[in-house]
Scaffold this active site. Structure first.
Site, mmCIF file in Angstrom:
data_model
loop_
_atom_site.group_PDB
_atom_site.id
_atom_site.type_symbol
_atom_site.label_atom_id
_atom_site.label_comp_id
_atom_site.label_asym_id
_atom_site.label_seq_id
_atom_site.Cartn_x
_atom_site.Cartn_y
_atom_site.Cartn_z
ATOM 1 N N ASN A 145 0.830 -1.203 0.000
ATOM 2 C CA ASN A 145 0.000 0.000 0.000
ATOM 3 C C ASN A 145 0.862 1.249 0.000
ATOM 4 O O ASN A 145 0.564 2.218 -0.685
ATOM 5 C CB ASN A 145 -0.915 0.031 1.223
ATOM 6 N N ASP A 202 -2.700 1.387 -10.215
ATOM 7 C CA ASP A 202 -3.241 1.498 -11.568
ATOM 8 C C ASP A 202 -2.146 1.742 -12.603
ATOM 9 O O ASP A 202 -2.404 1.631 -13.805
ATOM 10 C CB ASP A 202 -4.272 2.628 -11.629
ATOM 11 N N ASP A 233 -0.930 -7.021 3.710
ATOM 12 C CA ASP A 233 -1.124 -6.030 4.757
ATOM 13 C C ASP A 233 -2.039 -4.906 4.286
ATOM 14 O O ASP A 233 -1.986 -4.483 3.126
ATOM 15 C CB ASP A 233 0.245 -5.451 5.132
ATOM 16 N N GLU A 257 -5.454 -8.804 5.192
ATOM 17 C CA GLU A 257 -5.806 -8.150 6.448
ATOM 18 C C GLU A 257 -6.786 -7.019 6.145
ATOM 19 O O GLU A 257 -6.381 -5.877 5.918
ATOM 20 C CB GLU A 257 -4.553 -7.603 7.138
#
Length: 450
Positions: A145, A202, A233, A257
């Site tokens: 992320n 993207d 995560d 998660e």
């Protein structure tokens, strides 16, 4: 994940003395030939979360875990989940959740150290090899992320400087402001975390390095390092198709998660990602049941009740170890119910009675099969039946005294016993399959055919 160390008080958890004093006839894996365990891929037995927050620094952790994989395999585990294994911004101090170089497993001198907090490249390679020798899959913790540790650069999309210039020593997956939000594609995705640069999934370049290229993270981790599966995560921060595409590129057990106590939300994410999810709904129902002294909470909605094949159940992990007195009762619940149980390292190795944990793992692997019938629940008592062959009856008693209850089994005129050893009864079921069972105060029993 977490970025703040917390003081974990072992005194907050149930001691073995709070369970029943009866120790006779406890069935453990050490009493059973290992041939009774069929080698399966991750998801068939029990997963070990092989770390906790702030494990000892100094590059010793991979060796510590390697020293335990043989005993974990013998106990009935089929997989170990490792922390993020590559170099992060805080170098030898980092728990890995602030990733910088996805291909530095402890071999490049950057971010203040050569080794990671956990050890060197050769040490993690030795650990993975030892795990495979002992029929354990190795689950990699994937943090995609956000990134950390980039140098400052002028960013035309913000009009100022951002920490988005990533030039890792491995020379692989270099990144710039184009690969983070905002950029020329869009300004944001599902969610950022902690003020760190938020990776843009993207972008074709990002997708290629995550899972498309022959030397992508997914394929390098699978084909070069030997990881077998993936724990993603903070999947709230990006779309489910990221996990789906990664998994489809390399296969392997995959769990996300998605931190949410709503079972329907977890089910929706798992279906879209085509992956398993940690069953936070089950976690919160157990917390409410055992902390709130109301076992009717176990009748609540959980992912394991909606789709047990996508539910990874757990009592505690590195992020949330607030739970609660009577942890063994919670483990008795997840080990006897549907879903794929995950055991927290410190619960198994430090805080709880390992013999009783091994006993529950044995019960899970040998008795807990088939669908589930929920037979009874009130504030203090909970009874459920697994309908497989041979199946079981689990009786959890959170009161201050022994309790007895008549229950409906799947066995007629059959002698049964408690496989935990907490009760010495060996009753015979009636012709109509009913039988009376018992459970100790703040304890549990698990009944099956003798």
């Amino acid at each position: 994940m977490k970025y703040i160390s917390v003081l974990l008080l072992a005194a907050a958890f149930v001691s073995c003395g709070e369970e029943a004093d009866v120790e006779q006839d406890i069935q453990t894996n050490n009493e059973i030939p290992t041939t009774e365990f069929n080698t399966k891929a991750a998801g068939g037995k029990v997963m070990m979360q092989a770390f906790y927050w702030d494990v000892p620094a100094g590059g010793t952790w991979w060796n510590t875990v390697q020293g335990k994989v043989s005993s974990w395999s013998s106990a009935g585990f089929d997989a170990i989940w490792l922390p993020p294994a590559t170099k992060a911004q805080n170098g030898g101090y980092s728990m890995g959740y602030d990733p910088f170089d996805y291909f530095d497993f402890g071999s490049y001198n950057q971010m203040g150290s050569v080794e990671t907090r956990f050890g060197s490249l050769s040490e993690i390679q030795a650990l993975i090899s030892a795990a495979h020798t002992n029929n354990l899959d190795v689950i990699a913790d994937i943090v995609v992320n956000h990134n950390s540790g980039g140098a400052s650069q002028y960013n035309p999309f913000t009009g100022g400087n951002t920490w988005t210039d990533f030039q890792p020593a491995s020379g692989m997956f270099t990144r710039s402001y184009y690969d983070f939000h905002p950029n020329d594609y869009h300004s944001a995705d599902a969610g950022a975390f902690g003020g760190f640069p938020d990776l843009c999934h993207d972008k074709q370049y990002v997708q290629d390095w995550l899972y498309n290229n022959s030397n992508s993270i997914a394929k390098y981790y699978k084909n070069v390092m030997g990881f077998d599966g993936w724990r993603f995560d903070y999947v709230k921060g990006f779309e489910p198709w990221v996990v789906k595409n990664f998994k489809n590129a390399v296969g392997g057990f995959t769990v996300g998660e998605y931190w949410d106590g709503n079972a329907a939300t977890l089910e929706s994410w798992a279906n879209q990602a085509e992956a398993s999810a940690f069953d936070f709904a089950c976690y919160y129902r157990m917390r409410d049941a055992f902390m709130g002294n109301d076992l009717t909470q176990l009748n609540g909605d959980m992912l394991l009740k909606r789709n047990s094949y996508k539910a990874v159940t757990f009592v505690a992990n590195h992020d949330t170890d607030e739970i609660y007195n009577h942890k063994l009762l919670a483990y008795a619940y997840i080990m006897t119910h549907e879903g794929y149980p995950c055991v927290f390292y410190r619960d198994y190795e430090e805080w709880l009675d390992k013999n009783k944990m091994n006993n529950l793992i044995w019960i899970h692997n040998n008795k807990a099969s088939g669908t589930t019938s929920y037979l009874y629940a009130d504030n203090d008592e909970y009874v459920a039946r697994r309908n497989g062959s041979p199946g079981l009856i689990v009786y959890i008693n959170n009161s201050d005294s022994w309790r007895e209850r008549w229950v409906d089994t799947n066995w007629a005129n059959t002698v049964i016993k408690d496989y935990t050893g907490n009760s010495g009864w060996e009753p015979t079921t009636q012709a109509d399959t009913w039988v009376k069972v018992e459970a100790p105060p703040h304890g549990y029993t698990v009944w099956s055919v003798k």
